[in-house]
Design a protein around this motif. Structure first.
Motif, PDB file in Angstrom:
ATOM      1  N   THR A  66     -24.419  42.888  -4.652  1.00 24.23           N
ATOM      2  CA  THR A  66     -23.456  43.632  -5.462  1.00 24.23           C
ATOM      3  C   THR A  66     -22.538  42.613  -6.145  1.00 24.23           C
ATOM      4  O   THR A  66     -22.735  41.394  -6.006  1.00 24.23           O
ATOM      5  CB  THR A  66     -22.626  44.596  -4.605  1.00 24.23           C
ATOM      6  OG1 THR A  66     -21.840  43.849  -3.659  1.00 24.23           O
ATOM      7  CG2 THR A  66     -23.527  45.563  -3.854  1.00 24.23           C
ATOM      8  N   GLU A  67     -21.557  43.091  -6.849  1.00 21.98           N
ATOM      9  CA  GLU A  67     -20.676  42.175  -7.592  1.00 21.98           C
ATOM     10  C   GLU A  67     -19.954  41.204  -6.668  1.00 21.98           C
ATOM     11  O   GLU A  67     -19.775  40.032  -7.000  1.00 21.98           O
ATOM     12  CB  GLU A  67     -19.651  42.965  -8.401  1.00 21.98           C
ATOM     13  CG  GLU A  67     -18.754  42.077  -9.248  1.00 21.98           C
ATOM     14  CD  GLU A  67     -17.747  42.871 -10.054  1.00 21.98           C
ATOM     15  OE1 GLU A  67     -16.926  42.240 -10.742  1.00 21.98           O
ATOM     16  OE2 GLU A  67     -17.772  44.121  -9.996  1.00 21.98           O
ATOM     17  N   ASN A  68     -19.574  41.688  -5.469  1.00 19.00           N
ATOM     18  CA  ASN A  68     -18.725  40.871  -4.604  1.00 19.00           C
ATOM     19  C   ASN A  68     -19.312  40.553  -3.231  1.00 19.00           C
ATOM     20  O   ASN A  68     -18.604  40.002  -2.376  1.00 19.00           O
ATOM     21  CB  ASN A  68     -17.366  41.565  -4.417  1.00 19.00           C
ATOM     22  CG  ASN A  68     -16.619  41.717  -5.727  1.00 19.00           C
ATOM     23  OD1 ASN A  68     -16.475  40.757  -6.477  1.00 19.00           O
ATOM     24  ND2 ASN A  68     -16.157  42.919  -6.016  1.00 19.00           N
ATOM     25  N   PHE A 189     -26.775  40.134   7.821  1.00 24.07           N
ATOM     26  CA  PHE A 189     -25.935  38.975   7.531  1.00 24.07           C
ATOM     27  C   PHE A 189     -25.230  39.283   6.209  1.00 24.07           C
ATOM     28  O   PHE A 189     -25.893  39.475   5.192  1.00 24.07           O
ATOM     29  CB  PHE A 189     -26.780  37.707   7.379  1.00 24.07           C
ATOM     30  CG  PHE A 189     -27.537  37.313   8.616  1.00 24.07           C
ATOM     31  CD1 PHE A 189     -27.060  36.302   9.438  1.00 24.07           C
ATOM     32  CD2 PHE A 189     -28.727  37.934   8.964  1.00 24.07           C
ATOM     33  CE1 PHE A 189     -27.753  35.923  10.578  1.00 24.07           C
ATOM     34  CE2 PHE A 189     -29.429  37.570  10.102  1.00 24.07           C
ATOM     35  CZ  PHE A 189     -28.938  36.566  10.912  1.00 24.07           C
ATOM     36  N   GLU A 190     -23.906  39.323   6.231  1.00 23.56           N
ATOM     37  CA  GLU A 190     -23.164  39.669   5.010  1.00 23.56           C
ATOM     38  C   GLU A 190     -22.296  38.506   4.561  1.00 23.56           C
ATOM     39  O   GLU A 190     -21.555  37.910   5.350  1.00 23.56           O
ATOM     40  CB  GLU A 190     -22.305  40.908   5.228  1.00 23.56           C
ATOM     41  CG  GLU A 190     -21.599  41.349   3.949  1.00 23.56           C
ATOM     42  CD  GLU A 190     -20.896  42.689   4.065  1.00 23.56           C
ATOM     43  OE1 GLU A 190     -20.399  43.201   3.045  1.00 23.56           O
ATOM     44  OE2 GLU A 190     -20.843  43.230   5.195  1.00 23.56           O
ATOM     45  N   TYR A 191     -22.392  38.208   3.247  1.00 22.39           N
ATOM     46  CA  TYR A 191     -21.647  37.118   2.633  1.00 22.39           C
ATOM     47  C   TYR A 191     -20.731  37.709   1.561  1.00 22.39           C
ATOM     48  O   TYR A 191     -21.207  38.351   0.627  1.00 22.39           O
ATOM     49  CB  TYR A 191     -22.600  36.123   1.972  1.00 22.39           C
ATOM     50  CG  TYR A 191     -23.616  35.507   2.914  1.00 22.39           C
ATOM     51  CD1 TYR A 191     -23.473  34.199   3.363  1.00 22.39           C
ATOM     52  CD2 TYR A 191     -24.736  36.236   3.341  1.00 22.39           C
ATOM     53  CE1 TYR A 191     -24.413  33.625   4.218  1.00 22.39           C
ATOM     54  CE2 TYR A 191     -25.667  35.675   4.209  1.00 22.39           C
ATOM     55  CZ  TYR A 191     -25.496  34.378   4.640  1.00 22.39           C
ATOM     56  OH  TYR A 191     -26.417  33.831   5.493  1.00 22.39           O
ATOM     57  N   LYS A 192     -19.432  37.484   1.679  1.00 18.31           N
ATOM     58  CA  LYS A 192     -18.500  37.901   0.641  1.00 18.31           C
ATOM     59  C   LYS A 192     -18.491  36.850  -0.468  1.00 18.31           C
ATOM     60  O   LYS A 192     -18.288  35.655  -0.207  1.00 18.31           O
ATOM     61  CB  LYS A 192     -17.087  38.062   1.219  1.00 18.31           C
ATOM     62  CG  LYS A 192     -16.970  39.155   2.265  1.00 18.31           C
ATOM     63  CD  LYS A 192     -17.231  40.535   1.690  1.00 18.31           C
ATOM     64  CE  LYS A 192     -17.004  41.623   2.726  1.00 18.31           C
ATOM     65  NZ  LYS A 192     -17.341  42.971   2.205  1.00 18.31           N
ATOM     66  N   LEU A 193     -18.711  37.287  -1.697  1.00 20.02           N
ATOM     67  CA  LEU A 193     -18.770  36.371  -2.837  1.00 20.02           C
ATOM     68  C   LEU A 193     -17.384  36.325  -3.476  1.00 20.02           C
ATOM     69  O   LEU A 193     -17.006  37.215  -4.251  1.00 20.02           O
ATOM     70  CB  LEU A 193     -19.829  36.851  -3.833  1.00 20.02           C
ATOM     71  CG  LEU A 193     -21.217  37.105  -3.217  1.00 20.02           C
ATOM     72  CD1 LEU A 193     -22.173  37.655  -4.270  1.00 20.02           C
ATOM     73  CD2 LEU A 193     -21.783  35.837  -2.576  1.00 20.02           C
ATOM     74  N   LEU A 194     -16.640  35.293  -3.141  1.00 22.00           N
ATOM     75  CA  LEU A 194     -15.222  35.261  -3.483  1.00 22.00           C
ATOM     76  C   LEU A 194     -14.896  34.418  -4.715  1.00 22.00           C
ATOM     77  O   LEU A 194     -13.732  34.323  -5.097  1.00 22.00           O
ATOM     78  CB  LEU A 194     -14.414  34.733  -2.282  1.00 22.00           C
ATOM     79  CG  LEU A 194     -14.574  35.544  -0.979  1.00 22.00           C
ATOM     80  CD1 LEU A 194     -13.762  34.899   0.141  1.00 22.00           C
ATOM     81  CD2 LEU A 194     -14.146  36.986  -1.185  1.00 22.00           C
ATOM     82  N   SER A 195     -15.904  33.808  -5.322  1.00 18.61           N
ATOM     83  CA  SER A 195     -15.640  32.986  -6.507  1.00 18.61           C
ATOM     84  C   SER A 195     -16.750  33.184  -7.525  1.00 18.61           C
ATOM     85  O   SER A 195     -17.833  33.685  -7.201  1.00 18.61           O
ATOM     86  CB  SER A 195     -15.545  31.500  -6.127  1.00 18.61           C
ATOM     87  OG  SER A 195     -16.815  31.009  -5.727  1.00 18.61           O
ATOM     88  N   ASP A 196     -16.485  32.772  -8.745  1.00 20.47           N
ATOM     89  CA  ASP A 196     -17.517  32.860  -9.786  1.00 20.47           C
ATOM     90  C   ASP A 196     -18.716  31.988  -9.426  1.00 20.47           C
ATOM     91  O   ASP A 196     -19.868  32.350  -9.713  1.00 20.47           O
ATOM     92  CB  ASP A 196     -16.935  32.424 -11.136  1.00 20.47           C
ATOM     93  CG  ASP A 196     -15.933  33.435 -11.688  1.00 20.47           C
ATOM     94  OD1 ASP A 196     -15.967  34.608 -11.252  1.00 20.47           O
ATOM     95  OD2 ASP A 196     -15.110  33.049 -12.533  1.00 20.47           O
ATOM     96  N   LYS A 197     -18.450  30.842  -8.796  1.00 22.92           N
ATOM     97  CA  LYS A 197     -19.552  29.955  -8.408  1.00 22.92           C
ATOM     98  C   LYS A 197     -20.457  30.611  -7.374  1.00 22.92           C
ATOM     99  O   LYS A 197     -21.685  30.569  -7.492  1.00 22.92           O
ATOM    100  CB  LYS A 197     -18.991  28.630  -7.865  1.00 22.92           C
ATOM    101  CG  LYS A 197     -18.452  27.689  -8.929  1.00 22.92           C
ATOM    102  CD  LYS A 197     -18.020  26.375  -8.309  1.00 22.92           C
ATOM    103  CE  LYS A 197     -17.528  25.406  -9.378  1.00 22.92           C
ATOM    104  NZ  LYS A 197     -17.100  24.107  -8.783  1.00 22.92           N
ATOM    105  N   SER A 198     -19.844  31.208  -6.348  1.00 26.87           N
ATOM    106  CA  SER A 198     -20.670  31.824  -5.302  1.00 26.87           C
ATOM    107  C   SER A 198     -21.474  32.995  -5.863  1.00 26.87           C
ATOM    108  O   SER A 198     -22.616  33.225  -5.463  1.00 26.87           O
ATOM    109  CB  SER A 198     -19.795  32.278  -4.132  1.00 26.87           C
ATOM    110  OG  SER A 198     -18.876  33.277  -4.526  1.00 26.87           O
ATOM    111  N   LYS A 199     -20.895  33.718  -6.819  1.00 27.00           N
ATOM    112  CA  LYS A 199     -21.629  34.821  -7.458  1.00 27.00           C
ATOM    113  C   LYS A 199     -22.808  34.282  -8.264  1.00 27.00           C
ATOM    114  O   LYS A 199     -23.905  34.857  -8.250  1.00 27.00           O
ATOM    115  CB  LYS A 199     -20.687  35.622  -8.355  1.00 27.00           C
ATOM    116  CG  LYS A 199     -19.603  36.381  -7.582  1.00 27.00           C
ATOM    117  CD  LYS A 199     -18.603  37.047  -8.500  1.00 27.00           C
ATOM    118  CE  LYS A 199     -17.493  37.717  -7.696  1.00 27.00           C
ATOM    119  NZ  LYS A 199     -16.480  38.357  -8.548  1.00 27.00           N
ATOM    120  N   LYS A 200     -22.576  33.163  -8.968  1.00 29.80           N
ATOM    121  CA  LYS A 200     -23.660  32.556  -9.737  1.00 29.80           C
ATOM    122  C   LYS A 200     -24.770  32.074  -8.802  1.00 29.80           C
ATOM    123  O   LYS A 200     -25.963  32.285  -9.068  1.00 29.80           O
ATOM    124  CB  LYS A 200     -23.130  31.378 -10.563  1.00 29.80           C
ATOM    125  CG  LYS A 200     -24.213  30.658 -11.368  1.00 29.80           C
ATOM    126  CD  LYS A 200     -23.670  29.462 -12.108  1.00 29.80           C
ATOM    127  CE  LYS A 200     -24.743  28.788 -12.955  1.00 29.80           C
ATOM    128  NZ  LYS A 200     -25.908  28.345 -12.154  1.00 29.80           N
TER     129      LYS A 200
END
Length: 273
Positions: A66-68, A189-200
């Motif tokens: 998802t987005e985040n 396993f859940e990863y929160k995507l907290l930055s633009d880099k991690s989302k990329k």
């Protein structure tokens, strides 16, 4: 004046320091080459899932982006306490004397590459301990700039899991096996995507995965199906063995509603074509 530590206290600290040093060293290498590591995390998670026994014969996987956040789920058998401890301390739960080629080790150094997405991972599932199934929920926190930052976080996770016999912390599920089906994706396993880099990096990993997944499924013998949900768009990749004659094995990989892709595999000794 501070008291001297006991041998047991020194041993515990040294073990945590060794784990922290190892995690920091590998994390540094991962962060030095993010473009490579971003294409690695999905395969590391799939390799770990492949190694987990499953009473249904093969493991199925769901990856939700998802987005985040990114969530990786599978329907493999529950954890053992040894698995969870190895995950916290970053030690493979494979017995070094085990010559079983079906098991390539779980949660070894490659798993650390998944921290590229997030320094904190929420791990949920079931643990089978002393003949009882229990729910568990732990946080793997690798945030910090030094081993000294990591040591107390490793300590907290180990102290949490040491309460495995506490029914309030680790609720018992007496009907787990009776209620379990092939659609029970209990491990996540859940990863929160907290930055633009991690989302990329999460998107890069998904893109690389779907480009090569049909062919790769043929070689990942213990994985049956992978469902990828990318911001609401779902694609299902399911492998089926069609025939096996004279050393040649034919497979079909169905991708959602598309025409299936057909593959022939031939293996002899240590070479597979």
């Amino acid at each position: 004046m501070e008291r001297d530590l006991t041998p047991e206290e020194i041993e515990k600290h040294n073990n945590r320091k060794l784990a922290a040093d190892k995690i920091r060293q590998i994390l540094s290498k991962v962060m030095e080459t993010p473009s490579q590591s971003s294409k690695r995390w999905a395969w590391e998670l799939m390799q770990n899932a492949k190694d987990i026994p499953n009473r249904f014969g093969e493991v199925s996987i769901i990856i939700e982006l998802t987005e985040n956040s990114l969530k990786f789920l599978h329907n493999g058998n529950p954890f053992t306490l040894k698995n969870i401890m190895g995950l916290i301390q970053q030690v493979s739960s494979k017995d070094s004397t085990n010559s079983n080629e079906e098991v390539t080790g779980k949660f070894g150094t490659g798993f650390i590459s998944t921290h590229l997405l997030s320094r904190k991972i929420s791990v949920k599932g079931f643990v089978f301990h002393n003949g009882i199934h229990r729910k568990f929920d732990i946080i793997l926190d690798r945030s910090g700039e030094s081993s000294e930052d990591l040591i107390p976080k490793i300590k907290i996770a180990l102290e949490h899991i040491s309460q495995i016999e506490n029914n309030q912390v680790f609720p018992i599920d007496y009907n787990y096996e009776n209620n379990r089906t092939e659609q029970s994706f209990d491990t996540s396993f859940e990863y929160k995507l907290l930055s633009d880099k991690s989302k990329k990096w999460a998107n890069d990993g998904i893109d690389d995965l779907v480009n090569t997944l049909p062919q790769t499924l043929v070689n990942l013998k213990k994985i049956k199906k992978v469902t990828v949900v990318n911001n609401g768009i779902q694609e299902v990749y399911e492998k089926k063995k069609v025939d096996n004659k004279n050393g040649f094995t034919s497979y079909e990989v169905q991708i959602s509603n598309q025409d299936s892709k057909k593959f022939i595999s031939y293996g002899r000794n240590e070479i597979t074509l």
